[in-house]
Design an enzyme around this catalytic site. Structure first.
Site, PDB file in Angstrom:
ATOM      1  N   GLY A  54       0.861  -1.179   0.000  1.00  0.00           N
ATOM      2  CA  GLY A  54       0.000   0.000   0.000  1.00  0.00           C
ATOM      3  C   GLY A  54       0.889   1.218   0.000  1.00  0.00           C
ATOM      4  O   GLY A  54       2.080   1.112   0.327  1.00  0.00           O
ATOM      5  N   CYS A  81       5.519  -5.948   1.702  1.00  0.00           N
ATOM      6  CA  CYS A  81       5.805  -4.509   1.607  1.00  0.00           C
ATOM      7  C   CYS A  81       5.095  -3.739   2.746  1.00  0.00           C
ATOM      8  O   CYS A  81       5.430  -3.938   3.899  1.00  0.00           O
ATOM      9  CB  CYS A  81       5.416  -4.000   0.218  1.00  0.00           C
ATOM     10  SG  CYS A  81       6.156  -2.418  -0.151  1.00  0.00           S
ATOM     11  N   TYR A  82       4.097  -2.919   2.444  1.00  0.00           N
ATOM     12  CA  TYR A  82       3.386  -2.237   3.532  1.00  0.00           C
ATOM     13  C   TYR A  82       2.810  -3.280   4.496  1.00  0.00           C
ATOM     14  O   TYR A  82       2.796  -3.081   5.716  1.00  0.00           O
ATOM     15  CB  TYR A  82       2.252  -1.367   2.960  1.00  0.00           C
ATOM     16  CG  TYR A  82       1.407  -0.714   4.039  1.00  0.00           C
ATOM     17  CD1 TYR A  82       1.814   0.473   4.631  1.00  0.00           C
ATOM     18  CD2 TYR A  82       0.220  -1.309   4.472  1.00  0.00           C
ATOM     19  CE1 TYR A  82       1.053   1.050   5.643  1.00  0.00           C
ATOM     20  CE2 TYR A  82      -0.541  -0.738   5.482  1.00  0.00           C
ATOM     21  CZ  TYR A  82      -0.124   0.448   6.067  1.00  0.00           C
ATOM     22  OH  TYR A  82      -0.863   1.020   7.052  1.00  0.00           O
ATOM     23  N   HIS A 168       8.656  -7.801  -3.153  1.00  0.00           N
ATOM     24  CA  HIS A 168       7.414  -8.297  -3.768  1.00  0.00           C
ATOM     25  C   HIS A 168       7.591  -9.689  -4.385  1.00  0.00           C
ATOM     26  O   HIS A 168       8.053  -9.797  -5.527  1.00  0.00           O
ATOM     27  CB  HIS A 168       6.941  -7.315  -4.853  1.00  0.00           C
ATOM     28  CG  HIS A 168       6.403  -6.056  -4.284  1.00  0.00           C
ATOM     29  ND1 HIS A 168       5.099  -5.925  -3.885  1.00  0.00           N
ATOM     30  CD2 HIS A 168       7.009  -4.874  -4.018  1.00  0.00           C
ATOM     31  CE1 HIS A 168       4.914  -4.713  -3.404  1.00  0.00           C
ATOM     32  NE2 HIS A 168       6.059  -4.050  -3.468  1.00  0.00           N
ATOM     33  N   GLU A 170       5.361 -11.537  -5.575  1.00  0.00           N
ATOM     34  CA  GLU A 170       4.369 -11.776  -6.627  1.00  0.00           C
ATOM     35  C   GLU A 170       4.812 -11.297  -8.001  1.00  0.00           C
ATOM     36  O   GLU A 170       4.205 -11.658  -9.004  1.00  0.00           O
ATOM     37  CB  GLU A 170       3.032 -11.123  -6.247  1.00  0.00           C
ATOM     38  CG  GLU A 170       2.982  -9.601  -6.295  1.00  0.00           C
ATOM     39  CD  GLU A 170       3.548  -8.914  -5.051  1.00  0.00           C
ATOM     40  OE1 GLU A 170       4.311  -9.553  -4.311  1.00  0.00           O
ATOM     41  OE2 GLU A 170       3.244  -7.724  -4.841  1.00  0.00           O
ATOM     42  N   ASP A 226     -16.780 -13.163 -21.813  1.00  0.00           N
ATOM     43  CA  ASP A 226     -17.414 -13.418 -20.519  1.00  0.00           C
ATOM     44  C   ASP A 226     -18.866 -13.872 -20.666  1.00  0.00           C
ATOM     45  O   ASP A 226     -19.284 -14.866 -20.055  1.00  0.00           O
ATOM     46  CB  ASP A 226     -17.348 -12.169 -19.626  1.00  0.00           C
ATOM     47  CG  ASP A 226     -15.913 -11.672 -19.468  1.00  0.00           C
ATOM     48  OD1 ASP A 226     -14.993 -12.485 -19.668  1.00  0.00           O
ATOM     49  OD2 ASP A 226     -15.723 -10.493 -19.155  1.00  0.00           O
ATOM     50  N   LYS A 366      -9.889 -13.286 -15.741  1.00  0.00           N
ATOM     51  CA  LYS A 366     -10.092 -13.456 -17.185  1.00  0.00           C
ATOM     52  C   LYS A 366      -9.427 -14.730 -17.723  1.00  0.00           C
ATOM     53  O   LYS A 366     -10.032 -15.467 -18.497  1.00  0.00           O
ATOM     54  CB  LYS A 366      -9.509 -12.243 -17.910  1.00  0.00           C
ATOM     55  CG  LYS A 366      -9.925 -12.149 -19.347  1.00  0.00           C
ATOM     56  CD  LYS A 366     -11.280 -11.514 -19.427  1.00  0.00           C
ATOM     57  CE  LYS A 366     -11.698 -11.168 -20.821  1.00  0.00           C
ATOM     58  NZ  LYS A 366     -12.969 -10.433 -20.807  1.00  0.00           N
TER      59      LYS A 366
END
Ligand code: XMP
Length: 508
Positions: A54, A81-82, A168, A170, A226, A366
């Site tokens: 954040g 992180c945050y 991070h 990710e 979708d 998606k």
């Protein structure tokens, strides 16, 4: 089903974290920190929690916090992180501003042996982005990683299964990031990885077979990924009790209406009503040049046509919508400035009377929707297709919309797409735009005064930002030559070299 909570503290990577978790076969759910309580977390049975990053500093008054009891709930936590600083703060550690030594980008990190770093070499590259850092590790925690300028790049209280990483894991720049997430999910949280698309299809079909038995179900099918996947999935569940309405507004791409009809009617044997509303839409749009006004007219007419058709079909109990997870997450975040009023069939329920709305894809990203589509046997060309806006070619015809202009654009657009596909160039989105500029040209010995078409192709992951695609010159040339030869009224082709921002993907 096992699930992980991604507790969102305003980071830009919340969806990426959830996707990375799901890629490992574990279901992940994103919730903003202020939309879920500790009690709800405990009751929901999460296997683990990831605190996201954040933009704030934990000591700022306005910074997002959470009930410190979460650290004693017996649920493993990974702060990123945050999120890492917040774990330290909630556990009474100390956080400081790194001031001039803040770190951004690829950084070498040294790690110590622990459950989170199982199989991670002592030194590797991670992706850092921070100004604050944990300067005093809380009681019960120990430092498990460091970089040259960050003494506590990661910390752990292994007894309580609490972890924090300043970097991070990710993002792909963190060499062993996927391994670390794997370790957290399987080694620390004890997940088994039971999130599979086959199970998803089976469970969803079973669920709606039971819930919607004997009910009449309506689906507004646009032919987009979708709504197509949602329709086929629901058709599996309720068969002929499902009726799809496909509103052809006359602003579709070349052959698109026929393709949609063929796939669903012939391929899947579904009850599909194609409403030919070209005349109706074009007459309402006549003389309108203002982009937002065009969008509003199309949105409104969609609803009217759909309502009228539904009346003809007779009362339906449920409405199927192709809402997907990013739509759910975005709508939970509150609103940002409206750049364009995006139109989807999502506007329908407010004006219609249904017992309920069915959103079978609301938990999926998606790429997961696409996987489901392929498993359901929907042709790859439809499942993997590029996005196409609800208002269709209307947002790609600048100025007044007429049938002639739509036909001209359809031809140019089809040629551009054919040339890119033939060359194996696959930008994230690519199309032609009919500008309202006319210019002088020469053909044979004669002067021409024709339309200018603009070609647009962008490369992006999320369509929030996008880079213009560097298409090879020979492909652009082939497209330009064919368009000016084959489309009578076009005598000039230009290529749009603007990224988003400052431009948007569509021209209107
Ligand atoms: P912009 O032009 O806002 O587009 O940069 C971002 C992405 O959204 C698509 N788009 C729409 N999709 N209804 C949709 O379903 C709409 O009204 C709409 N307008 C833009 C656009 O094609 C791009 O992929």
């Amino acid at each position: 089903m096992e699930k992980i909570l991604v507790l969102d503290f305003g980071g830009q990577y919340d969806q990426l974290i959830a996707r990375r978790v799901r890629e490992q076969g574990v279901f992940a759910e994103i919730r903003p920190y202020n939309k879920i309580s500790l009690k709800e977390i405990k009751e929901a049975g999460y296997r683990g929690i990831v605190f996201t990053g954040g933009p704030n500093s934990v000591y700022d008054e306005a910074s997002p916090h959470f009930d410190a009891g979460v650290l004693d709930a017996g649920i493993p936590v990974l702060g990123i992180c945050y999120g890492h600083q917040l774990v330290a703060y909630l556990a009474h550690g100390e956080i400081k501003s790194a001031g001039s030594v803040s770190e951004y980008g690829k950084t070498e990190v040294s790690v110590k042996p622990c459950a989170l770093f199982e199989g991670v070499p002592e030194k590797s590259v991670c992706w850092m982005s921070h100004t604050d850092y944990v300067s005093g590790v809380p009681e019960g925690f120990s430092v498990i990683a460091a970089t040259a300028s960050c003494p506590c790049a990661a910390m752990a209280d292994e007894r309580r299964r609490l972890y924090g990483v300043q970097f991070h894991p990710e993002v792909t720049h963190t060499e062993y990031g996927a391994r670390m997430l794997h370790n957290f999910l399987f080694g620390v949280c004890g997940c088994s990885g039971d999130w599979k698309m086959d199970d998803f299809i089976e469970k969803t079909v079973e669920r709606y077979q039971a819930e919607l038995a004997g009910k009449r179900v309506l689906c507004a099918l646009s032919g987009g990924v979708d709504s197509s996947v949602a329709a086929v999935l629901m058709h599996r569940a309720v068969g002929d009790n499902l009726t799809c309405v496909f509103v052809d507004h006359g602003l579709l791409r070349k052959n698109e209406g026929d393709d949609v009809e063929r796939v669903f009617k012939t391929g899947f044997n579904m009850k599909l009503i194609r409403v030919d509303a070209e005349e109706r839409f074009l007459s309402r749009l006549a003389g309108v040049t203002e982009p937002e006004k065009k969008r509003k007219i199309i949105g409104e007419q969609f609803i009217r046509v759909f309502e009228e058709e539904s009346r003809v079909i007779g009362h339906a109990d449920y409405l199927v919508q192709g809402t997907i997870y990013p739509d759910v997450v975005e709508s939970g975040k509150g609103d940002a400035a409206t750049i364009k009023s995006h139109h989807n069939v999502g506007g329908l329920p407010s004006v219609m009377d249904f017992e309920g709305i069915v959103e079978p894809l609301r938990d999926l990203f998606k790429d997961e929707v696409r996987e489901v589509g392929l498993k359901l046997g929907i042709p790859e060309a439809l499942v993997m297709r590029q996005p196409f806006p609800g208002p269709g070619l209307a947002v790609r015809i600048i100025g007044e919309i007429t049938k002639d202009k739509a036909d001209t654009l359809r031809e140019a657009d089809a040629i551009f797409r054919e040339e890119l596909e033939a060359a194996g160039v696959r930008p994230s989105q690519y199309f032609a735009v009919l500008t309202d500029t006319q210019s002088v040209g020469v053909m044979g010995d004669a002067r021409t005064y024709g339309h200018t078409v603009a070609l647009r192709a962008v490369t992006t992951d999320d369509f929030m930002t996008a880079d213009w695609t560097r298409i090879p010159y020979d492909v652009l040339e082939a497209a330009s030559r064919r368009i000016t030869n084959e489309v009578r009224t076009i005598n000039r082709v230009v290529y749009d070299v603007t990224s988003k921002p400052p431009a948007t993907v569509e021209w209107e």
